[in-house]
Design a protein around this motif. Structure first.
Motif, PDB file in Angstrom:
ATOM      1  N   LEU A 320      49.027  29.460  40.806  1.00 56.13           N
ATOM      2  CA  LEU A 320      48.001  30.382  41.294  1.00 56.13           C
ATOM      3  C   LEU A 320      48.556  31.334  42.339  1.00 56.13           C
ATOM      4  O   LEU A 320      48.280  32.534  42.326  1.00 56.13           O
ATOM      5  CB  LEU A 320      46.834  29.578  41.873  1.00 56.13           C
ATOM      6  CG  LEU A 320      45.681  30.374  42.482  1.00 56.13           C
ATOM      7  CD1 LEU A 320      44.964  31.175  41.400  1.00 56.13           C
ATOM      8  CD2 LEU A 320      44.701  29.445  43.194  1.00 56.13           C
ATOM      9  N   TYR A 321      49.389  30.818  43.245  1.00 58.13           N
ATOM     10  CA  TYR A 321      49.867  31.642  44.353  1.00 58.13           C
ATOM     11  C   TYR A 321      51.159  32.379  44.049  1.00 58.13           C
ATOM     12  O   TYR A 321      51.605  33.185  44.859  1.00 58.13           O
ATOM     13  CB  TYR A 321      50.030  30.766  45.607  1.00 58.13           C
ATOM     14  CG  TYR A 321      48.691  30.435  46.235  1.00 58.13           C
ATOM     15  CD1 TYR A 321      48.033  31.373  47.021  1.00 58.13           C
ATOM     16  CD2 TYR A 321      48.073  29.214  46.008  1.00 58.13           C
ATOM     17  CE1 TYR A 321      46.803  31.088  47.581  1.00 58.13           C
ATOM     18  CE2 TYR A 321      46.839  28.914  46.566  1.00 58.13           C
ATOM     19  CZ  TYR A 321      46.207  29.857  47.351  1.00 58.13           C
ATOM     20  OH  TYR A 321      44.991  29.588  47.893  1.00 58.13           O
ATOM     21  N   ARG A 322      51.767  32.112  42.900  1.00 63.63           N
ATOM     22  CA  ARG A 322      52.948  32.889  42.516  1.00 63.63           C
ATOM     23  C   ARG A 322      52.569  34.294  42.076  1.00 63.63           C
ATOM     24  O   ARG A 322      53.339  35.237  42.249  1.00 63.63           O
ATOM     25  CB  ARG A 322      53.693  32.189  41.380  1.00 63.63           C
ATOM     26  CG  ARG A 322      54.561  31.021  41.833  1.00 63.63           C
ATOM     27  CD  ARG A 322      55.566  30.630  40.757  1.00 63.63           C
ATOM     28  NE  ARG A 322      56.140  29.311  41.019  1.00 63.63           N
ATOM     29  CZ  ARG A 322      55.761  28.188  40.420  1.00 63.63           C
ATOM     30  NH1 ARG A 322      54.815  28.238  39.484  1.00 63.63           N
ATOM     31  NH2 ARG A 322      56.330  27.050  40.726  1.00 63.63           N
ATOM     32  N   ARG A 323      51.403  34.418  41.444  1.00 63.26           N
ATOM     33  CA  ARG A 323      51.020  35.736  40.952  1.00 63.26           C
ATOM     34  C   ARG A 323      50.273  36.503  42.063  1.00 63.26           C
ATOM     35  O   ARG A 323      49.682  35.893  42.966  1.00 63.26           O
ATOM     36  CB  ARG A 323      50.149  35.610  39.711  1.00 63.26           C
ATOM     37  CG  ARG A 323      48.840  34.863  39.912  1.00 63.26           C
ATOM     38  CD  ARG A 323      48.023  34.901  38.623  1.00 63.26           C
ATOM     39  NE  ARG A 323      46.714  34.288  38.778  1.00 63.26           N
ATOM     40  CZ  ARG A 323      46.393  33.062  38.369  1.00 63.26           C
ATOM     41  NH1 ARG A 323      47.318  32.305  37.801  1.00 63.26           N
ATOM     42  NH2 ARG A 323      45.174  32.601  38.531  1.00 63.26           N
ATOM     43  N   PRO A 324      50.289  37.828  42.004  1.00 64.07           N
ATOM     44  CA  PRO A 324      49.610  38.621  43.035  1.00 64.07           C
ATOM     45  C   PRO A 324      48.095  38.438  42.940  1.00 64.07           C
ATOM     46  O   PRO A 324      47.557  38.076  41.894  1.00 64.07           O
ATOM     47  CB  PRO A 324      50.026  40.057  42.701  1.00 64.07           C
ATOM     48  CG  PRO A 324      50.373  40.024  41.258  1.00 64.07           C
ATOM     49  CD  PRO A 324      50.960  38.664  40.997  1.00 64.07           C
ATOM     50  N   PRO A 325      47.403  38.693  44.042  1.00 64.07           N
ATOM     51  CA  PRO A 325      45.946  38.566  44.026  1.00 64.07           C
ATOM     52  C   PRO A 325      45.315  39.498  43.003  1.00 64.07           C
ATOM     53  O   PRO A 325      45.834  40.587  42.720  1.00 64.07           O
ATOM     54  CB  PRO A 325      45.532  38.955  45.448  1.00 64.07           C
ATOM     55  CG  PRO A 325      46.766  38.857  46.270  1.00 64.07           C
ATOM     56  CD  PRO A 325      47.909  39.126  45.353  1.00 64.07           C
ATOM     57  N   ALA A 326      44.202  39.077  42.450  1.00 61.13           N
ATOM     58  CA  ALA A 326      43.484  39.923  41.504  1.00 61.13           C
ATOM     59  C   ALA A 326      42.985  41.174  42.208  1.00 61.13           C
ATOM     60  O   ALA A 326      42.640  41.151  43.386  1.00 61.13           O
ATOM     61  CB  ALA A 326      42.317  39.154  40.892  1.00 61.13           C
ATOM     62  N   ALA A 327      42.961  42.280  41.470  1.00 59.90           N
ATOM     63  CA  ALA A 327      42.515  43.550  42.050  1.00 59.90           C
ATOM     64  C   ALA A 327      41.091  43.415  42.587  1.00 59.90           C
ATOM     65  O   ALA A 327      40.212  42.878  41.926  1.00 59.90           O
ATOM     66  CB  ALA A 327      42.574  44.654  40.996  1.00 59.90           C
ATOM     67  N   GLY A 328      40.895  43.950  43.795  1.00 58.49           N
ATOM     68  CA  GLY A 328      39.552  43.936  44.384  1.00 58.49           C
ATOM     69  C   GLY A 328      39.179  42.639  45.066  1.00 58.49           C
ATOM     70  O   GLY A 328      38.086  42.511  45.604  1.00 58.49           O
ATOM     71  N   SER A 329      40.107  41.635  45.077  1.00 58.97           N
ATOM     72  CA  SER A 329      39.756  40.344  45.665  1.00 58.97           C
ATOM     73  C   SER A 329      40.233  40.191  47.094  1.00 58.97           C
ATOM     74  O   SER A 329      39.946  39.192  47.739  1.00 58.97           O
ATOM     75  CB  SER A 329      40.347  39.207  44.822  1.00 58.97           C
ATOM     76  OG  SER A 329      41.759  39.264  44.847  1.00 58.97           O
ATOM     77  N   LEU A 330      41.040  41.158  47.580  1.00 61.39           N
ATOM     78  CA  LEU A 330      41.527  41.063  48.948  1.00 61.39           C
ATOM     79  C   LEU A 330      40.386  41.269  49.929  1.00 61.39           C
ATOM     80  O   LEU A 330      39.549  42.161  49.761  1.00 61.39           O
ATOM     81  CB  LEU A 330      42.611  42.120  49.202  1.00 61.39           C
ATOM     82  CG  LEU A 330      43.945  41.887  48.476  1.00 61.39           C
ATOM     83  CD1 LEU A 330      44.874  43.067  48.730  1.00 61.39           C
ATOM     84  CD2 LEU A 330      44.588  40.603  48.959  1.00 61.39           C
ATOM     85  N   ILE A 331      40.356  40.475  50.921  1.00 57.55           N
ATOM     86  CA  ILE A 331      39.326  40.584  51.959  1.00 57.55           C
ATOM     87  C   ILE A 331      39.784  41.604  52.982  1.00 57.55           C
ATOM     88  O   ILE A 331      40.928  41.588  53.431  1.00 57.55           O
ATOM     89  CB  ILE A 331      39.090  39.221  52.638  1.00 57.55           C
ATOM     90  CG1 ILE A 331      38.650  38.204  51.598  1.00 57.55           C
ATOM     91  CG2 ILE A 331      38.060  39.327  53.756  1.00 57.55           C
ATOM     92  CD1 ILE A 331      38.517  36.805  52.149  1.00 57.55           C
ATOM     93  N   ALA A 332      38.900  42.511  53.377  1.00 61.62           N
ATOM     94  CA  ALA A 332      39.261  43.546  54.340  1.00 61.62           C
ATOM     95  C   ALA A 332      39.641  42.911  55.673  1.00 61.62           C
ATOM     96  O   ALA A 332      39.056  41.926  56.098  1.00 61.62           O
ATOM     97  CB  ALA A 332      38.085  44.502  54.537  1.00 61.62           C
ATOM     98  N   ALA A 333      40.657  43.482  56.294  1.00 61.57           N
ATOM     99  CA  ALA A 333      41.105  42.966  57.586  1.00 61.57           C
ATOM    100  C   ALA A 333      40.110  43.350  58.669  1.00 61.57           C
ATOM    101  O   ALA A 333      39.248  44.201  58.480  1.00 61.57           O
ATOM    102  CB  ALA A 333      42.491  43.523  57.919  1.00 61.57           C
ATOM    103  N   GLY A 334      40.288  42.734  59.823  1.00 62.54           N
ATOM    104  CA  GLY A 334      39.429  43.090  60.955  1.00 62.54           C
ATOM    105  C   GLY A 334      38.251  42.181  61.152  1.00 62.54           C
ATOM    106  O   GLY A 334      37.353  42.478  61.941  1.00 62.54           O
TER     107      GLY A 334
END
Length: 347
Positions: A320-334
């Motif tokens: 699961l963690y070898r592949r990059p995150p799915a598009a749009g799944s990153l949580i905004a910083a801050g």
């Protein structure tokens, strides 16, 4: 209701010396206008009560005056047990009665003892739920408590590990354990009581059917129940290797029984500080979840089925963690940081 509130005002002023109308309104859960009317009624009754204006103002009783109306009602005497447990008392619906008990107890104490009680209250606080839970609220807790008190049967729809079941129960008592409420009850067709988690009661109907409660010592029965539960909890064991960090972490996440077993069976550390130990386990499923919390600081040597299950989970996580995150799944910083909890401090 109003007579009880007037007495509460007297007892609050007697205990605290000076309180504003806003203070009284907040404590009594009424409006300030209601407090003004109540104070006028106390004046009219000849109570030596006066108000002071200004920043340090508020209502006071004349120095040395004390009310003698501090006797407990029958209901208040019944709830005396909960005087030091405001949280559980509120969950049971006893909050207002217990507040009155506390006021009367403090008002009845001589001044030196009342001061000691106030200091004790500010120095010791009992908070029964865990860090990551606000307890075990249930919409049926108060009804269960009423059935226990009245010794009446109830019909419940209950979520058990087998699925939903409907039972008629004769409730003997309620127990608060680790922030969770349990009702100890027997079924009419069985003599031995069992425990039911109140939070898992999906529906409760009080029946107009009293039952004859046997001679039943709830604290004694519960202690025996806990001993039997713990004795039957760990039915198997696992041989593991623990790193120094894993052994330290085990003291935070493991039960007392597991930690004691690790200490008793740990062999001498190897060159890297790892030790062998034998841990009691309840089941493969429970052990799988518990040992995953130690991450790479524990290696299961046996049983093979547990080792294989952990290996499968580790492989799935790695993939699961070898592949990059799915598009749009990153949580905004801050985002805001989490607040203080176990092992953390704001200082």
């Amino acid at each position: 209701m109003r007579a009880s509130r007037l007495l509460s005002i007297l007892l609050l002023l007697q205990a605290h010396g000076r309180l504003t109308a806003a203070d009284l309104a907040a404590r009594l859960e009424v409006s300030t206008r209601t407090v003004y009317r109540d104070v006028e009624a106390l004046h009219a009754a000849g109570i030596p009560l006066y108000g002071e204006a200004g920043h340090a103002g508020g209502y006071r009783l004349v120095e040395g005056w004390r009310t003698r109306l501090t006797g407990l009602t029958g209901e208040e005497a019944d709830r005396l047990l909960f005087a030091g447990l405001p949280g559980p008392a509120a969950e049971l619906g006893y909050q207002s009665v217990v507040a009155a008990v506390q006021l009367k107890l403090r008002a009845a104490l001589p001044a030196p003892l009342a001061d000691r009680a106030a200091r004790l209250e500010q120095r010791f606080h009992l908070d029964t739920p865990g860090w990551y839970s606000d307890g075990d609220p249930s919409p049926h807790l108060a009804a269960a408590a009423e059935a226990v008190w009245r010794e009446h049967r109830v019909r419940v729809r209950y979520r058990s590990w087998r699925g939903e079941v409907t039972r008629v129960l004769e409730p003997y008592g309620l127990v608060l354990k680790g922030g969770r409420w349990y009702v100890v009850a027997a079924r009419p067709d069985r003599t031995e009581p069992a425990t039911y988690r109140v939070n898992q009661i999906l529906d409760l109907s009080a029946l107009d059917e009293p039952f004859d409660r046997p001679e039943f010592d709830l604290p004694v029965w519960w202690r025996a129940h806990v001993v039997a539960f713990r004795a039957g909890l760990h039915r198997d064991e696992a041989t593991v290797r623990l790193s120094p960090s894993g052994r330290a972490r085990l003291r935070e996440v493991g039960s007392d029984v597991v930690v004691a077993a690790a200490d008793a069976t740990a062999g001498p550390p190897d060159a890297d500080g790892w030790v062998w130990a034998v841990l009691p386990i309840e089941s493969l499923t429970h052990a799988h979840g518990d040992l995953l919390r130690l991450g790479a600081d524990v290696e299961v040597l046996s049983p093979a089925a547990l080792r294989d299950r952990l290996a499968e989970t580790a492989a799935a996580l790695a993939a699961l963690y070898r592949r990059p995150p799915a598009a749009g799944s990153l949580i905004a910083a801050g985002g805001q940081e989490r607040g203080a909890g176990p092992g953390r401090s704001d200082s």
